[in-house]
Design an enzyme around this catalytic site. Structure first.
Site, PDB file in Angstrom:
ATOM      1  N   HIS A  12      16.748  14.826  11.985  1.00  0.00           N
ATOM      2  CA  HIS A  12      15.982  13.302  12.700  1.00  0.00           C
ATOM      3  C   HIS A  12      16.059  12.825  11.139  1.00  0.00           C
ATOM      4  O   HIS A  12      16.412  13.251  10.300  1.00  0.00           O
ATOM      5  CB  HIS A  12      14.786  12.847  13.258  1.00  0.00           C
ATOM      6  CG  HIS A  12      12.965  13.641  11.981  1.00  0.00           C
ATOM      7  ND1 HIS A  12      12.669  14.524  11.499  1.00  0.00           N
ATOM      8  CD2 HIS A  12      12.841  12.456  10.947  1.00  0.00           C
ATOM      9  CE1 HIS A  12      11.789  14.697  11.294  1.00  0.00           C
ATOM     10  NE2 HIS A  12      11.120  13.460  10.113  1.00  0.00           N
ATOM     11  N   TYR A  46       4.184   7.084  13.180  1.00  0.00           N
ATOM     12  CA  TYR A  46       2.830   6.216  12.749  1.00  0.00           C
ATOM     13  C   TYR A  46       2.261   5.161  13.536  1.00  0.00           C
ATOM     14  O   TYR A  46       2.694   4.684  13.743  1.00  0.00           O
ATOM     15  CB  TYR A  46       3.371   7.155  11.142  1.00  0.00           C
ATOM     16  CG  TYR A  46       3.606   8.080  10.870  1.00  0.00           C
ATOM     17  CD1 TYR A  46       4.897   8.465  10.528  1.00  0.00           C
ATOM     18  CD2 TYR A  46       2.760   8.446   9.633  1.00  0.00           C
ATOM     19  CE1 TYR A  46       5.188   9.601  10.352  1.00  0.00           C
ATOM     20  CE2 TYR A  46       3.237   9.652   8.750  1.00  0.00           C
ATOM     21  CZ  TYR A  46       4.383  10.036   9.266  1.00  0.00           C
ATOM     22  OH  TYR A  46       5.028  10.634   8.287  1.00  0.00           O
ATOM     23  N   PRO A  67      -1.941  14.257   3.980  1.00  0.00           N
ATOM     24  CA  PRO A  67      -1.246  14.906   5.023  1.00  0.00           C
ATOM     25  C   PRO A  67       0.831  13.313   5.464  1.00  0.00           C
ATOM     26  O   PRO A  67       1.533  13.861   5.534  1.00  0.00           O
ATOM     27  CB  PRO A  67      -0.975  15.703   6.303  1.00  0.00           C
ATOM     28  CG  PRO A  67      -2.121  14.775   6.854  1.00  0.00           C
ATOM     29  CD  PRO A  67      -3.058  14.845   4.860  1.00  0.00           C
ATOM     30  N   LYS A 125       3.952  15.327   2.826  1.00  0.00           N
ATOM     31  CA  LYS A 125       4.508  15.857   1.310  1.00  0.00           C
ATOM     32  C   LYS A 125       4.732  17.151   0.791  1.00  0.00           C
ATOM     33  O   LYS A 125       5.507  17.965  -0.386  1.00  0.00           O
ATOM     34  CB  LYS A 125       4.648  14.603   0.088  1.00  0.00           C
ATOM     35  CG  LYS A 125       5.155  13.711   0.520  1.00  0.00           C
ATOM     36  CD  LYS A 125       6.683  13.698   0.150  1.00  0.00           C
ATOM     37  CE  LYS A 125       8.051  12.917   0.645  1.00  0.00           C
ATOM     38  NZ  LYS A 125       8.478  13.282   1.344  1.00  0.00           N
ATOM     39  N   TYR A 146       9.965   7.743   0.362  1.00  0.00           N
ATOM     40  CA  TYR A 146       9.299   9.030   1.759  1.00  0.00           C
ATOM     41  C   TYR A 146      10.065  10.096   2.042  1.00  0.00           C
ATOM     42  O   TYR A 146       9.899  11.146   1.995  1.00  0.00           O
ATOM     43  CB  TYR A 146       9.092   8.230   3.355  1.00  0.00           C
ATOM     44  CG  TYR A 146       8.759   8.875   4.415  1.00  0.00           C
ATOM     45  CD1 TYR A 146       7.865   9.224   5.122  1.00  0.00           C
ATOM     46  CD2 TYR A 146       9.938   9.557   5.766  1.00  0.00           C
ATOM     47  CE1 TYR A 146       7.422  10.056   5.511  1.00  0.00           C
ATOM     48  CE2 TYR A 146       9.799   9.569   6.434  1.00  0.00           C
ATOM     49  CZ  TYR A 146       7.978  10.188   6.452  1.00  0.00           C
ATOM     50  OH  TYR A 146       7.822  10.993   7.218  1.00  0.00           O
TER      51      TYR A 146
HETATM   52  P1  RFL Z   1      -0.913  28.014   0.898  1.00  0.00           P
HETATM   53  O1  RFL Z   1       0.099  27.473   1.590  1.00  0.00           O
HETATM   54  O2  RFL Z   1      -1.933  27.360   0.641  1.00  0.00           O
HETATM   55  O3  RFL Z   1      -0.942  29.405   0.562  1.00  0.00           O
HETATM   56  C1  RFL Z   1      -1.141  29.712  -0.535  1.00  0.00           C
HETATM   57  C2  RFL Z   1      -1.667  31.340  -0.487  1.00  0.00           C
HETATM   58  O4  RFL Z   1      -2.629  32.002  -1.527  1.00  0.00           O
HETATM   59  C3  RFL Z   1      -3.262  32.592  -0.679  1.00  0.00           C
HETATM   60  N1  RFL Z   1      -4.315  32.545  -1.884  1.00  0.00           N
HETATM   61  C4  RFL Z   1      -4.785  33.515  -2.734  1.00  0.00           C
HETATM   62  N2  RFL Z   1      -3.791  35.469  -3.042  1.00  0.00           N
HETATM   63  C5  RFL Z   1      -4.652  35.742  -3.545  1.00  0.00           C
HETATM   64  N3  RFL Z   1      -5.286  35.623  -4.716  1.00  0.00           N
HETATM   65  C6  RFL Z   1      -6.174  34.935  -4.612  1.00  0.00           C
HETATM   66  N4  RFL Z   1      -7.103  34.251  -4.951  1.00  0.00           N
HETATM   67  C7  RFL Z   1      -5.732  33.511  -3.683  1.00  0.00           C
HETATM   68  N5  RFL Z   1      -6.561  32.590  -3.117  1.00  0.00           N
HETATM   69  C8  RFL Z   1      -5.120  31.757  -1.881  1.00  0.00           C
HETATM   70  C9  RFL Z   1      -3.292  31.898   0.610  1.00  0.00           C
HETATM   71  O5  RFL Z   1      -3.995  33.152   1.443  1.00  0.00           O
HETATM   72  C10 RFL Z   1      -2.263  31.193   1.197  1.00  0.00           C
HETATM   73  O6  RFL Z   1      -1.698  32.656   1.768  1.00  0.00           O
HETATM   74  O7  RFL Z   1      -0.160  26.631   0.113  1.00  0.00           O
HETATM   75  P2  RFL Z   1       1.542  26.777  -0.896  1.00  0.00           P
HETATM   76  O8  RFL Z   1       2.233  27.860  -0.792  1.00  0.00           O
HETATM   77  O9  RFL Z   1       1.995  25.847  -1.523  1.00  0.00           O
HETATM   78  O10 RFL Z   1       2.079  26.036   0.521  1.00  0.00           O
HETATM   79  C11 RFL Z   1       1.805  24.719   0.371  1.00  0.00           C
HETATM   80  C12 RFL Z   1       2.002  23.867   2.003  1.00  0.00           C
HETATM   81  O11 RFL Z   1       1.137  24.735   2.379  1.00  0.00           O
HETATM   82  C13 RFL Z   1       0.753  22.752   2.453  1.00  0.00           C
HETATM   83  O12 RFL Z   1       1.100  22.108   0.662  1.00  0.00           O
HETATM   84  C14 RFL Z   1       1.395  22.324   3.142  1.00  0.00           C
HETATM   85  O13 RFL Z   1       0.922  22.950   4.413  1.00  0.00           O
HETATM   86  C15 RFL Z   1       0.869  20.728   3.316  1.00  0.00           C
HETATM   87  N6  RFL Z   1       1.136  19.712   4.823  1.00  0.00           N
HETATM   88  C16 RFL Z   1       2.119  19.336   5.010  1.00  0.00           C
HETATM   89  N7  RFL Z   1       3.246  19.811   4.352  1.00  0.00           N
HETATM   90  C17 RFL Z   1       4.487  18.532   4.109  1.00  0.00           C
HETATM   91  O14 RFL Z   1       5.440  19.150   3.202  1.00  0.00           O
HETATM   92  N8  RFL Z   1       5.025  18.193   5.461  1.00  0.00           N
HETATM   93  C18 RFL Z   1       4.342  17.850   5.983  1.00  0.00           C
HETATM   94  O15 RFL Z   1       4.518  17.699   7.364  1.00  0.00           O
HETATM   95  C19 RFL Z   1       2.908  18.657   6.154  1.00  0.00           C
HETATM   96  N9  RFL Z   1       1.762  18.197   7.117  1.00  0.00           N
HETATM   97  C20 RFL Z   1       0.227  19.961   5.599  1.00  0.00           C
HETATM   98  C21 RFL Z   1       1.013  19.338   6.804  1.00  0.00           C
HETATM   99  C22 RFL Z   1      -0.970  20.441   5.520  1.00  0.00           C
HETATM  100  C23 RFL Z   1      -1.760  20.394   6.583  1.00  0.00           C
HETATM  101  N10 RFL Z   1      -3.021  21.258   5.923  1.00  0.00           N
HETATM  102  C24 RFL Z   1      -4.536  21.663   7.733  1.00  0.00           C
HETATM  103  C25 RFL Z   1      -3.610  21.511   4.956  1.00  0.00           C
HETATM  104  C26 RFL Z   1      -0.524  18.900   8.381  1.00  0.00           C
HETATM  105  C27 RFL Z   1      -1.395  19.405   7.858  1.00  0.00           C
HETATM  106  C28 RFL Z   1      -2.194  19.076   8.920  1.00  0.00           C
HETATM  107  C1  PHB Z   2       3.871  17.301  11.388  1.00  0.00           C
HETATM  108  O1  PHB Z   2       4.581  17.616  12.005  1.00  0.00           O
HETATM  109  O2  PHB Z   2       2.413  18.407  11.153  1.00  0.00           O
HETATM  110  C2  PHB Z   2       3.370  16.155  10.323  1.00  0.00           C
HETATM  111  C3  PHB Z   2       4.456  15.193  10.372  1.00  0.00           C
HETATM  112  C4  PHB Z   2       4.222  13.924   9.535  1.00  0.00           C
HETATM  113  C5  PHB Z   2       2.831  13.619   8.701  1.00  0.00           C
HETATM  114  C6  PHB Z   2       2.012  14.867   8.183  1.00  0.00           C
HETATM  115  C7  PHB Z   2       2.475  16.183   9.894  1.00  0.00           C
HETATM  116  O3  PHB Z   2       3.041  13.416   8.432  1.00  0.00           O
END
Ligand code: RFL
Ligand code: PHB
Length: 393
Positions: free
Chosen positions: A72, A200, A292, A296, A384
């Site tokens: 997109h 958004y 979120p 990023k 962005y």
């Molecule tokens: P993670 O994914 O949290 O993985 C860390 C891993 O470490 C494990 N762990 C341990 N392992 C061993 N010993 C310990 N003591 C440990 N403690 C923890 C955990 O079980 C886990 O498996 O971190 P990582 O790899 O740095 O990845 C980061 C991303 O997951 C996170 O930044 C994104 O999900 C954020 N995020 C978004 N990012 C985007 O770039 N685009 C998006 O559209 C976006 N949307 C989002 C999001 C995060 C969200 N939530 C719920 C936080 C939307 C949401 C709703």
């Molecule tokens: C998503 O698709 O989960 C999503 C998209 C845009 C955002 C955050 C999450 O800014």
């Protein structure tokens, strides 16, 4: 046990690092606290920056994304009673985003790890990082009830915000920057066709977001108070509230259906500096959290891993430490750019409880400025999209 790089955490950051290192002949072992099913069950990110797509492609991880991902060109902003506008990243920067779920990336990373017979230890308990400031660090952990020790040259702390790695940097060395927002996001995944654009929405009832995973899978979010309980939000209440926030023609276009996942995420900005201490290097959410709103978090995890893998390659290929020494500074430049845009978009698009009339008006006029100014839209598109990766000097 012995390896080159002990990777703490098997989320996207840890699994990607291990994959890239393998492609350069560097051994690693991933130590993950949870089971694989648990890691795959987390529904999170969906929007990949052009840079993230490039890194995945260069490392042989884009085959399924190419087939199933939805490219997109930018994002739409709508707000109550005004004309909507589109931040066209493709037009301004010539780059495209990809919508492809973090769950899918995680599956692709596990599949690649299985193909190469990678060392990924799941359900490791009591993980402790030892001697990180020496040249002989090691990791202690419990596996199937038995204590284990993994000797290594380096430790990569990829264990997310609640992991142990960041806390292994002494308190007087670490500096932390934090902002906690007075609301969260309630997210719903549903097997319904999404709106055509990531949209958004700023509305007096609160922020809303329409996103997608594929042509039959939609992801929606609404701003909710921090103390919201998920039990109080049956599907019907969610859809009614979502539609109240979107302008009529978009509300009418939203296809509702039973939710297949529902979760609440608090919003926070957080950065720890430096991202290195001795032989310990932090990457991804272990070092920083963004709300979120800018999509990023995952993208920053990928760029950290890119810089860290490159620095480790230089060390193992040529014995040089310059890139390792500058890792924190290099990674933090991109981190702060994304932290800033995530904070800006959060501030621009949410309703802040207790905001004064002055603050409310200033927000409206900021939106009006971005809507009407070509230059403001180019600047927003640039940040962005995420900064390009820096060349190694
Ligand atoms: P993670 O994914 O949290 O993985 C860390 C891993 O470490 C494990 N762990 C341990 N392992 C061993 N010993 C310990 N003591 C440990 N403690 C923890 C955990 O079980 C886990 O498996 O971190 P990582 O790899 O740095 O990845 C980061 C991303 O997951 C996170 O930044 C994104 O999900 C954020 N995020 C978004 N990012 C985007 O770039 N685009 C998006 O559209 C976006 N949307 C989002 C999001 C995060 C969200 N939530 C719920 C936080 C939307 C949401 C709703
Ligand atoms: C998503 O698709 O989960 C999503 C998209 C845009 C955002 C955050 C999450 O800014």
């Amino acid at each position: 046990m012995r390896t080159n790089v002990a990777v703490i955490g098997g989320g996207p950051a840890g699994m990607l690092l291990s994959e890239i290192l393998h492609r350069h002949g560097i051994k690693s072992m991933v130590i993950e606290r949870q089971s694989r099913d648990h890691v795959l069950g987390r529904i999170r990110a969906g929007v990949l920056e052009p840079t993230t797509v490039d890194v995945l492609r260069t490392n042989g991880l884009a085959e399924r994304m190419g087939r199933e991902g939805l490219p997109h060109d930018g994002m739409k902003i709508v707000w109550a009673g005004r004309e909507s506008f589109f931040i066209d990243v493709k037009q301004h920067l010539g780059k495209r985003f990809m919508t492809y779920g973090q769950t899918n990336i995680q599956e692709d990373l596990f599949a690649a790890a299985d193909r190469r017979g990678a060392a990924v230890l799941s359900e490791a308990q009591d993980v402790q990082l030892m001697n990180v400031s020496s040249e002989h660090p090691f990791v202690k952990f419990r596996l199937n009830g038995e204590m284990q020790q993994l000797d290594c040259d380096f430790i990569a702390g990829c264990d997310g915000f609640h992991g142990v790695s960041r806390a292994s940097i002494p308190r007087d060395v670490r500096r932390e920057f934090e902002k906690v927002y007075p609301f969260g996001w309630l997210g719903v995944l549903s097997k319904t066709p999404p709106l055509p654009d990531i949209t958004y929405c700023n509305h007096p009832r609160g922020f809303a977001l329409a996103s997608m995973r594929n042509p039959q899978l939609s992801r929606y979010y609404i701003q909710v108070p921090v103390d919201t309980r998920i039990e109080d939000w049956p599907d019907e209440r969610f859809w009614t509230e979502l539609k109240l926030r979107y302008p009529q023609e978009l509300a009418d276009a939203i296809v509702t259906g039973p939710s297949v996942e529902k979760s609440i995420a608090p919003l926070r900005s957080f950065v720890t500096e430096p991202m290195q201490y001795g032989r310990l290097f932090l990457a991804g959410d272990s070092a920083h959290i963004v709300p979120p709103t800018g999509a990023k978090g995952l993208n920053l995890a990928v760029s950290d891993v890119f810089y860290l893998a490159r620095a480790l390659e230089a060390f193992y290929a040529r014995g040089t430490t310059e890139l390792l020494d500058s890792y924190s500074q290099t990674a933090l430049r991109r981190v702060w750019s994304s932290v800033r845009i995530s904070w800006y978009l959060t501030t621009l698009l949410h309703r802040f409880p207790g905001a004064s009339e002055f603050e409310q008006r200033a927000q409206e006029y900021e939106l009006e400025y971005v809507r009407s100014s070509h230059h403001a839209q180019v600047a927003l598109a640039e940040t962005y999209a995420g900064l390009p990766l820096e060349e190694a000097e």
